[in-house]
Structure formats: C-alpha cells, structure tokens
Design a protein around this motif. Structure first.
Motif, PDB file in Angstrom:
ATOM      1  N   TYR A  53       0.831  -1.203   0.000  1.00 53.55           N
ATOM      2  CA  TYR A  53       0.000   0.000   0.000  1.00 53.55           C
ATOM      3  C   TYR A  53       0.869   1.258   0.000  1.00 53.55           C
ATOM      4  O   TYR A  53       0.620   2.192  -0.763  1.00 53.55           O
ATOM      5  CB  TYR A  53      -0.922  -0.011   1.224  1.00 53.55           C
ATOM      6  N   ILE A  54       1.896   1.279   0.828  1.00 51.16           N
ATOM      7  CA  ILE A  54       2.760   2.459   0.936  1.00 51.16           C
ATOM      8  C   ILE A  54       3.496   2.730  -0.373  1.00 51.16           C
ATOM      9  O   ILE A  54       3.563   3.858  -0.844  1.00 51.16           O
ATOM     10  CB  ILE A  54       3.772   2.289   2.090  1.00 51.16           C
ATOM     11  N   TYR A  55       4.068   1.685  -0.978  1.00 47.80           N
ATOM     12  CA  TYR A  55       4.879   1.856  -2.187  1.00 47.80           C
ATOM     13  C   TYR A  55       4.103   1.623  -3.482  1.00 47.80           C
ATOM     14  O   TYR A  55       4.694   1.551  -4.549  1.00 47.80           O
ATOM     15  CB  TYR A  55       6.105   0.949  -2.128  1.00 47.80           C
ATOM     16  N   LYS A  56       2.793   1.461  -3.364  1.00 50.18           N
ATOM     17  CA  LYS A  56       1.925   1.287  -4.532  1.00 50.18           C
ATOM     18  C   LYS A  56       2.371   0.122  -5.421  1.00 50.18           C
ATOM     19  O   LYS A  56       2.385   0.216  -6.642  1.00 50.18           O
ATOM     20  CB  LYS A  56       1.851   2.579  -5.345  1.00 50.18           C
ATOM     21  N   LEU A  57       2.749  -0.964  -4.768  1.00 46.66           N
ATOM     22  CA  LEU A  57       3.125  -2.166  -5.515  1.00 46.66           C
ATOM     23  C   LEU A  57       1.877  -2.782  -6.133  1.00 46.66           C
ATOM     24  O   LEU A  57       0.792  -2.712  -5.563  1.00 46.66           O
ATOM     25  CB  LEU A  57       3.773  -3.197  -4.591  1.00 46.66           C
ATOM     26  N   ARG A  58       2.054  -3.406  -7.258  1.00 48.77           N
ATOM     27  CA  ARG A  58       0.967  -4.126  -7.907  1.00 48.77           C
ATOM     28  C   ARG A  58       1.535  -5.433  -8.442  1.00 48.77           C
ATOM     29  O   ARG A  58       1.952  -5.505  -9.583  1.00 48.77           O
ATOM     30  CB  ARG A  58       0.337  -3.284  -9.012  1.00 48.77           C
ATOM     31  N   ILE A  59       1.519  -6.426  -7.591  1.00 50.43           N
ATOM     32  CA  ILE A  59       2.055  -7.735  -7.941  1.00 50.43           C
ATOM     33  C   ILE A  59       0.940  -8.565  -8.583  1.00 50.43           C
ATOM     34  O   ILE A  59      -0.209  -8.533  -8.159  1.00 50.43           O
ATOM     35  CB  ILE A  59       2.620  -8.445  -6.694  1.00 50.43           C
ATOM     36  N   ASN A  60       1.305  -9.328  -9.570  1.00 46.95           N
ATOM     37  CA  ASN A  60       0.401 -10.195 -10.317  1.00 46.95           C
ATOM     38  C   ASN A  60      -0.458 -11.048  -9.381  1.00 46.95           C
ATOM     39  O   ASN A  60       0.018 -11.555  -8.379  1.00 46.95           O
ATOM     40  CB  ASN A  60       1.289 -11.074 -11.217  1.00 46.95           C
ATOM     41  N   TYR A  61      -1.748 -11.202  -9.725  1.00 48.20           N
ATOM     42  CA  TYR A  61      -2.673 -11.984  -8.894  1.00 48.20           C
ATOM     43  C   TYR A  61      -2.223 -13.435  -8.746  1.00 48.20           C
ATOM     44  O   TYR A  61      -2.403 -14.043  -7.694  1.00 48.20           O
ATOM     45  CB  TYR A  61      -4.093 -11.936  -9.462  1.00 48.20           C
ATOM     46  N   TYR A  62      -1.678 -14.005  -9.801  1.00 50.84           N
ATOM     47  CA  TYR A  62      -1.176 -15.387  -9.731  1.00 50.84           C
ATOM     48  C   TYR A  62      -0.141 -15.509  -8.616  1.00 50.84           C
ATOM     49  O   TYR A  62      -0.189 -16.444  -7.807  1.00 50.84           O
ATOM     50  CB  TYR A  62      -0.565 -15.776 -11.080  1.00 50.84           C
ATOM     51  N   LEU A  63       0.801 -14.576  -8.554  1.00 54.75           N
ATOM     52  CA  LEU A  63       1.842 -14.630  -7.523  1.00 54.75           C
ATOM     53  C   LEU A  63       1.271 -14.401  -6.136  1.00 54.75           C
ATOM     54  O   LEU A  63       1.658 -15.070  -5.178  1.00 54.75           O
ATOM     55  CB  LEU A  63       2.936 -13.600  -7.803  1.00 54.75           C
ATOM     56  N   ARG A  64       0.368 -13.459  -6.025  1.00 53.76           N
ATOM     57  CA  ARG A  64      -0.240 -13.172  -4.712  1.00 53.76           C
ATOM     58  C   ARG A  64      -0.937 -14.416  -4.180  1.00 53.76           C
ATOM     59  O   ARG A  64      -0.754 -14.796  -3.035  1.00 53.76           O
ATOM     60  CB  ARG A  64      -1.251 -12.037  -4.828  1.00 53.76           C
TER      61      ARG A  64
END
Length: 192
Positions: A53-64
């Motif tokens: 949230y702080i760094y506005k990361l957007r990791i792929n849903y598959y990886l999450r």
C-alpha cells in the motif's frame, strides 16, 4: 481504495483467518512449538500488504495467490495436520513450491522498483530468479536452525542434517523451476 487494494485487503484478511484457525488448532492440542512459525509467516504477509500500500506495488494476482497458498499450506497442512512430521513427501513438495513462489514473488518486487523498463535476457532471468529462490531457501534454513537452537522445541524444525540437506535440495529444485518458468513465460510478473 481501488479494486486492487480491496482485493489485497480481502486476501490478507482471509490469510489471517486461515492462519488463526491453524493457530487455535495447534494450541488446543497443547502444541505451542509452531506458534512462532504461523505468527511469523502471517506477519510477513501482513507487513508485505502494508508495504504494498505504501509503495503502490501491484504484484500479479497469480503470484499473490500462490504466496498465500504456500503460507496457508505451511500452517494448515504442515503444522495443523502435522504433515511435516508424518509425511516427508509433503515437506519436499512444500519446500519446492515455496521456493518456486518466493523466487518469482521477490523477482516481481525487485522489478517493480525499476525506474524504467529494462530488457533482461532469458538466461540472465533464469540465473537471477534461481539465485533469489536459493537464497530465500537458505535463509529459511538458517531461521529454522536459529529457532531450534534458541527455542528448543519438542519437535525440531530440523531434526537432522539429512532433513536440512533435503530441504536445501528441494529449495533448489523450486528455485530452478521458477527460473525456467520465467525464462519461457510471456509474463514478467512486474504488473497485473
């Protein structure tokens, strides 16, 4: 809050609930040895969610989803159902899967912080991702050793050197699979 952040929060709540169930289950059986394992992995994901949230990361849903499955299978199947003790096969598969997932996950985080897109040749990707996975797997073994040495649980994380060696081999297999996957994948897992 956008859709991605809502999904992130929902997945984090789901993970905390599943880990809470596993924690209550092992404590109700009188086994307090694995509390730190379950709490530690849950705190890892919670911290990542805040970091995201702080760094506005957007990791792929598959990886999450894969990371969450690895964490929950560790707590639920490994500790709640005690498969780490009763099934050496489960321990190997868990290490392979976890190393695979963590290698891709940390690669995605590293790539997220690149200021501009960089092109990495497939062979270099393979080496980089495999190295991340092997390093994470080795670090996990060091943590297990430290936990056994400091906390002296009834059931050791590392009951023998053979178990440690097999864990390291399994971690290497998972890391190499992650490298192969990324080398031949059309996705780079940098973004959704």
């Amino acid at each position: 809050m956008n859709t991605y952040q809502r999904i992130s929060v929902v997945l984090c709540i789901f993970l905390i609930a599943a880990q809470g169930f596993s924690l209550v289950g092992i404590v109700s059986r009188g086994n307090h040895d694995f509390i730190s394992n379950i709490v530690g992995s849950t705190l890892f994901w919670f911290t990542y969610t805040v970091f995201e949230y702080i760094y506005k990361l957007r990791i792929n849903y598959y990886l999450r989803l894969a990371v969450i499955i690895a964490i929950i299978s560790d707590g639920f199947w490994g500790f709640y159902f005690n498969l780490y003790v009763t099934s050496p096969f489960f321990d190997r598969i868990q290490h392979i899967f976890s190393a695979y997932v963590i290698a891709l996950f940390f690669y995605a985080i590293v790539m997220h912080f690149q200021n501009k897109p960089i092109e990495i040749r497939p062979g270099i990707k393979f080496v980089f991702v495999a190295a991340i996975g092997m390093a994470a797997g080795s670090f996990n073994e060091v943590i297990e050793f430290a936990a056994d040495t400091i906390m002296k649980p009834q059931i050791l994380n590392q009951p023998s050197l053979q178990d440690t060696d097999l864990d390291l081999v399994s971690n290497t297999i998972g890391a190499v699979l992650a490298g192969i996957h990324l080398m031949y994948s059309s996705k780079d897992y940098k973004r959704l």
